[in-house]
Design an enzyme around this catalytic site. Structure first.
Site, PDB file in Angstrom:
ATOM      1  N   GLY A   9      30.011  47.517  82.860  1.00 20.59           N
ATOM      2  CA  GLY A   9      29.325  47.594  84.237  1.00 20.59           C
ATOM      3  C   GLY A   9      30.326  46.170  84.282  1.00 20.59           C
ATOM      4  O   GLY A   9      30.407  45.264  85.600  1.00 20.59           O
ATOM      5  N   ASP A  60      24.725  54.878  82.149  1.00 18.63           N
ATOM      6  CA  ASP A  60      24.013  54.162  82.552  1.00 18.63           C
ATOM      7  C   ASP A  60      24.060  53.839  80.919  1.00 18.63           C
ATOM      8  O   ASP A  60      23.444  54.220  80.192  1.00 18.63           O
ATOM      9  CB  ASP A  60      22.297  54.539  82.738  1.00 18.63           C
ATOM     10  CG  ASP A  60      20.954  53.868  82.574  1.00 18.63           C
ATOM     11  OD1 ASP A  60      21.803  52.977  82.124  1.00 18.63           O
ATOM     12  OD2 ASP A  60      19.990  54.412  83.143  1.00 18.63           O
ATOM     13  N   ASN A  86      29.114  43.693  79.709  1.00 19.43           N
ATOM     14  CA  ASN A  86      28.151  43.318  80.435  1.00 19.43           C
ATOM     15  C   ASN A  86      27.527  43.138  81.029  1.00 19.43           C
ATOM     16  O   ASN A  86      26.993  43.302  82.342  1.00 19.43           O
ATOM     17  CB  ASN A  86      29.916  42.903  81.268  1.00 19.43           C
ATOM     18  CG  ASN A  86      29.466  42.019  82.497  1.00 19.43           C
ATOM     19  OD1 ASN A  86      29.390  40.564  82.906  1.00 19.43           O
ATOM     20  ND2 ASN A  86      29.762  42.921  83.648  1.00 19.43           N
ATOM     21  N   TYR A 151      14.412  38.958  81.643  1.00 17.72           N
ATOM     22  CA  TYR A 151      15.775  38.520  81.754  1.00 17.72           C
ATOM     23  C   TYR A 151      16.018  37.375  80.619  1.00 17.72           C
ATOM     24  O   TYR A 151      17.141  36.974  79.761  1.00 17.72           O
ATOM     25  CB  TYR A 151      16.762  38.167  83.034  1.00 17.72           C
ATOM     26  CG  TYR A 151      17.993  37.721  82.861  1.00 17.72           C
ATOM     27  CD1 TYR A 151      18.523  38.646  82.752  1.00 17.72           C
ATOM     28  CD2 TYR A 151      18.219  36.931  83.537  1.00 17.72           C
ATOM     29  CE1 TYR A 151      19.830  39.306  82.984  1.00 17.72           C
ATOM     30  CE2 TYR A 151      20.222  36.551  83.192  1.00 17.72           C
ATOM     31  CZ  TYR A 151      20.732  37.655  83.088  1.00 17.72           C
ATOM     32  OH  TYR A 151      22.200  37.965  83.113  1.00 17.72           O
TER      33      TYR A 151
END
Length: 240
Positions: A9, A60, A86, A151
């Site tokens: 990422g 991905d 990350n 999250y």
């Protein structure tokens, strides 16, 4: 021969800052991204201007086949000394209104993505008896945040996984730690009410991606050889 750091990422924000900082530290970079090709190319150019090599890896992290297809050929040739997990994703909303899709996608990217990337890398690190793994968690995973049940669950899970994996691989000189950023100046803050948030931060400001990158740099450096299983909070004092 320069050591290699794989950063997931890393086409923008915190990931980009980490990749650039590790390049400044002397690492060649394997830079993962999913969709932002122009961003990844810009970071790659910055790294090559520093004088380090940068290999772009588009996959991905939540797709195990995608990870395998991209990483296996690279790992057959070389083994990173450092892995920085990350890659992340948010789909905020109150749990009462949250769709199963938003729950599952956030866990797939933030937590299962860690598993998909780390398993093949750490398996090879074991052979070399050395390595550093740094997982980018979040203050949300330490305290809980309204509207981020998915999250917070993923990042709390990542902190727990950090502790357990650290115990599993310590005897092979592989150190596993996490950093937990608080409010950092990235696109994730674009829709948040900073006028309400900043007064709650003891230092009176949000952090920068560079400040997170500096902590990751430390954990990947020879100065951190007796630190493993820890979570380093980078949050301006908002949670201790």
């Amino acid at each position: 021969m320069p050591q290699i750091a794989l950063v997931t990422g890393a086409s923008k924000g915190i990931g980009a800052a980490i990749a650039i900082k590790l390049a400044e530290d002397g690492f060649d970079i394997w830079l993962n991204y999913r969709n932002d090709t122009s961003g990844a190319q810009a970071v790659s150019s910055h790294i090559t201007n520093i004088g380090r090599k940068c290999t772009l890896l588009q996959f991905d992290v939540s797709n195990p086949d995608d990870v395998e297809d991209s990483l296996a050929p690279m790992l057959d040739k070389d083994i990173p000394f450092a892995l920085v997990n990350n890659a992340g994703l948010t789909r905020d909303g109150l749990m009462m209104l949250m769709s199963s899709k938003d729950w599952e996608k956030v866990l797939q990217v933030n937590l299962t993505g860690f598993f998909n990337v780390t398993k093949p890398v750490v398996t090879r690190m074991l052979r070399k008896r050395q390595g550093r793994i740094v997982n980018v968690a979040s203050t949300s995973g330490e305290t809980g945040v309204p509207g981020q049940t998915n999250y917070s669950a993923a990042k709390a899970g990542l902190i727990g996984a950090t502790r357990s994996l650290a115990l599993e691989v310590a005897k092979r000189n592989i150190l596993v730690n996490a950093v937990a950023p608080g409010f950092i100046q990235t696109s994730m803050l674009d829709e948040l009410p900073l006028e309400d948030i900043i007064p709650r931060i003891p230092l009176g400001r949000v952090g920068t991606p560079q400040e997170v990158a500096n902590a990751v740099s430390f954990l990947c450096s020879p100065m951190a050889t007796y630190i493993t299983g820890q979570t380093l909070s980078i949050n301006g004092g908002i949670y201790t």
